[in-house]
Design a protein around this motif. Sequence first.
Motif, mmCIF file in Angstrom:
data_model
loop_
_atom_site.group_PDB
_atom_site.id
_atom_site.type_symbol
_atom_site.label_atom_id
_atom_site.label_comp_id
_atom_site.label_asym_id
_atom_site.label_seq_id
_atom_site.Cartn_x
_atom_site.Cartn_y
_atom_site.Cartn_z
ATOM 1 N N ILE A 120 10.596 65.277 99.829
ATOM 2 C CA ILE A 120 11.246 66.362 99.101
ATOM 3 C C ILE A 120 10.511 67.665 99.381
ATOM 4 N N SER A 121 11.254 68.759 99.555
ATOM 5 C CA SER A 121 10.635 70.073 99.771
ATOM 6 C C SER A 121 11.252 71.087 98.807
ATOM 7 N N THR A 122 10.572 72.220 98.645
ATOM 8 C CA THR A 122 11.068 73.290 97.785
ATOM 9 C C THR A 122 10.379 74.598 98.132
ATOM 10 N N PHE A 123 11.014 75.715 97.798
ATOM 11 C CA PHE A 123 10.395 77.031 97.908
ATOM 12 C C PHE A 123 9.989 77.565 96.532
ATOM 13 N N SER A 124 10.157 76.758 95.479
ATOM 14 C CA SER A 124 9.941 77.202 94.105
ATOM 15 C C SER A 124 8.707 76.543 93.489
ATOM 16 N N VAL A 125 7.841 77.366 92.884
ATOM 17 C CA VAL A 125 6.671 76.833 92.178
ATOM 18 C C VAL A 125 7.119 75.981 90.993
ATOM 19 N N SER A 126 8.143 76.423 90.270
ATOM 20 C CA SER A 126 8.625 75.653 89.122
ATOM 21 C C SER A 126 9.108 74.271 89.530
ATOM 22 N N THR A 127 9.710 74.176 90.715
ATOM 23 C CA THR A 127 10.179 72.872 91.176
ATOM 24 C C THR A 127 9.012 71.926 91.427
ATOM 25 N N ILE A 128 7.880 72.455 91.872
ATOM 26 C CA ILE A 128 6.698 71.601 92.031
ATOM 27 C C ILE A 128 6.386 70.939 90.696
ATOM 28 N N GLY A 129 6.371 71.744 89.611
ATOM 29 C CA GLY A 129 6.080 71.200 88.291
ATOM 30 C C GLY A 129 7.094 70.173 87.840
ATOM 31 N N ASN A 130 8.358 70.365 88.176
ATOM 32 C CA ASN A 130 9.376 69.383 87.805
ATOM 33 C C ASN A 130 9.270 68.111 88.643
ATOM 34 N N LEU A 131 8.984 68.259 89.921
ATOM 35 C CA LEU A 131 8.832 67.077 90.777
ATOM 36 C C LEU A 131 7.623 66.241 90.361
ATOM 37 N N LEU A 132 6.514 66.898 90.051
ATOM 38 C CA LEU A 132 5.324 66.162 89.625
ATOM 39 C C LEU A 132 5.580 65.388 88.338
ATOM 40 N N ALA A 133 6.383 65.948 87.448
ATOM 41 C CA ALA A 133 6.736 65.244 86.218
ATOM 42 C C ALA A 133 7.515 63.972 86.516
ATOM 43 N N LEU A 134 8.193 63.943 87.665
ATOM 44 C CA LEU A 134 8.949 62.757 88.085
ATOM 45 C C LEU A 134 8.124 61.846 88.988
ATOM 46 N N GLY A 135 6.845 62.172 89.163
ATOM 47 C CA GLY A 135 5.980 61.342 89.993
ATOM 48 C C GLY A 135 6.135 61.585 91.474
ATOM 49 N N ILE A 136 6.663 62.754 91.864
ATOM 50 C CA ILE A 136 6.903 63.068 93.273
ATOM 51 C C ILE A 136 6.028 64.243 93.696
ATOM 52 N N ILE A 137 5.273 64.070 94.756
ATOM 53 C CA ILE A 137 4.534 65.160 95.368
ATOM 54 C C ILE A 137 5.351 65.648 96.559
ATOM 55 N N PRO A 138 5.811 66.887 96.554
ATOM 56 C CA PRO A 138 6.653 67.360 97.658
ATOM 57 C C PRO A 138 5.882 67.417 98.976
ATOM 58 N N VAL A 139 6.604 67.259 100.083
ATOM 59 C CA VAL A 139 5.946 67.342 101.393
ATOM 60 C C VAL A 139 5.758 68.792 101.817
ATOM 61 N N ALA A 140 6.563 69.687 101.258
ATOM 62 C CA ALA A 140 6.442 71.117 101.571
ATOM 63 C C ALA A 140 6.754 71.918 100.311
ATOM 64 N N ALA A 141 5.864 72.861 99.986
ATOM 65 C CA ALA A 141 6.037 73.651 98.767
ATOM 66 C C ALA A 141 5.149 74.884 98.840
ATOM 67 N N PRO A 142 5.449 75.914 98.031
ATOM 68 C CA PRO A 142 4.637 77.131 98.049
ATOM 69 C C PRO A 142 3.331 76.949 97.277
ATOM 70 N N LEU A 143 2.217 77.155 97.940
ATOM 71 C CA LEU A 143 0.897 77.077 97.303
ATOM 72 C C LEU A 143 0.148 78.376 97.570
ATOM 73 N N ASN A 144 -0.468 78.899 96.524
ATOM 74 C CA ASN A 144 -1.205 80.145 96.653
ATOM 75 C C ASN A 144 -2.317 80.135 95.615
ATOM 76 N N ALA A 145 -3.537 80.451 96.041
ATOM 77 C CA ALA A 145 -4.696 80.382 95.147
ATOM 78 C C ALA A 145 -4.556 81.305 93.948
ATOM 79 N N LYS A 146 -3.840 82.428 94.104
ATOM 80 C CA LYS A 146 -3.687 83.389 93.005
ATOM 81 C C LYS A 146 -2.446 83.111 92.171
ATOM 82 N N TRP A 147 -1.321 82.838 92.812
ATOM 83 C CA TRP A 147 -0.054 82.769 92.110
ATOM 84 C C TRP A 147 0.328 81.359 91.660
#
Length: 395
Positions: A120-147
Amino acid sequence: MKTESMTDRMTTQISLKDIRDYIAKNHHQPLTIEHLAIISGLSSSYFGEAFKRAFGLSATDYLTELRIGHAKQLLRDTDLLLRDIAREVGYSDEFYFSRKFKKEVGVSPSAFSKLARQRISTFSVSTIGNLLALGIIPVAAPLNAKWSPYYYNHYQDKIQVHVNIFDAESEDNFRKLASAKPDIHIFQEEPSLSMLDWLQTIGIKSVYIEAKDWRTQLREIAVAVKRQSVCEYFIQSYEQKVLEAKQEIKQVTKEDSFAVLRLCGDQLFLYCNKGIQDVLFTDLQLYPIDGQQQTCNELITLDQLVDINPDRLLFIVCPDSQTRNYWLTLQYLDRWKELQAVKNGHVYVLPSNPWFEYSAIAINRMLDEMLLMFTGKNPNSFPVPVHGIVSDSEL
């Protein structure tokens, strides 16, 4: 003269924190409450009460959390047989392990293994949080040390491809997404037609989540990735935690009125976003000042704030140097010192993360932070916890 035994010396020296560390290091071993109580120097009944009082969950729940978390990692990242995974995480009976896993996670180990391998991939930080709640770590997602510091710090090594957080439809993001080879790409912001055409061309299914509240968002994503039972388990666990947290926080705050403020530069704003509204004023049923029952971002002067005079103040302070300098100055102003919340020491600074994010994990973290802020209890020891109950004598 009676000589102190080695066991006596051990039991007098081992603290509850040491016991928790011991469980973490030995969760794959056959541990019992009786054994843990002995090495702690406490009776079995008192040990159980003391551990839960200290850490917010029982020793059995903590051990189950560790074992199931380890099992999920092995199911996701290895090709070990189920019986080998059961033994690896501390269960001698693979059938008991399967029942326990399904009870805690919502799906069987074999179903989890199959679903976990969806990419699963996403361009949304919020989607990362929703995927993790479902036990899924996306293969591609936006990561930034500040944001997105929470996901950056905890998942940067687990999320294979880091896309640009600011320019979703850049050529660089297209190349990165193609290299990640996801099966499904999830949007929480409406995508362009060109983006949808491009995804279809390279065989990636696109899913656009239009829901505005986090529970419905989570349910829509769960349908797309076939994690409905995991989704409902997460929501039910959250609702139960709300009931417990609400009771404990109300014992501290009673009928106190709350104001949430955002400080930017030398300006104060009466501020309430969707996450703050959901957690503070809908779920915990705290009492907002007039004008803050709904989402808002309205300029307010210090004099106006003194006139309102809330019992408790929650502050989000922008991280730039100008704002930080004014925040320090503000605390020396006479008008500031007139506030009841200031006099009583009821001013709390909220970090922008997670309070500016709206997802299942962010909401869950906000609830945990409120409980910790007002009661001193920290309910979790891991970024994305899995809670459960063990009823047998063997943990």
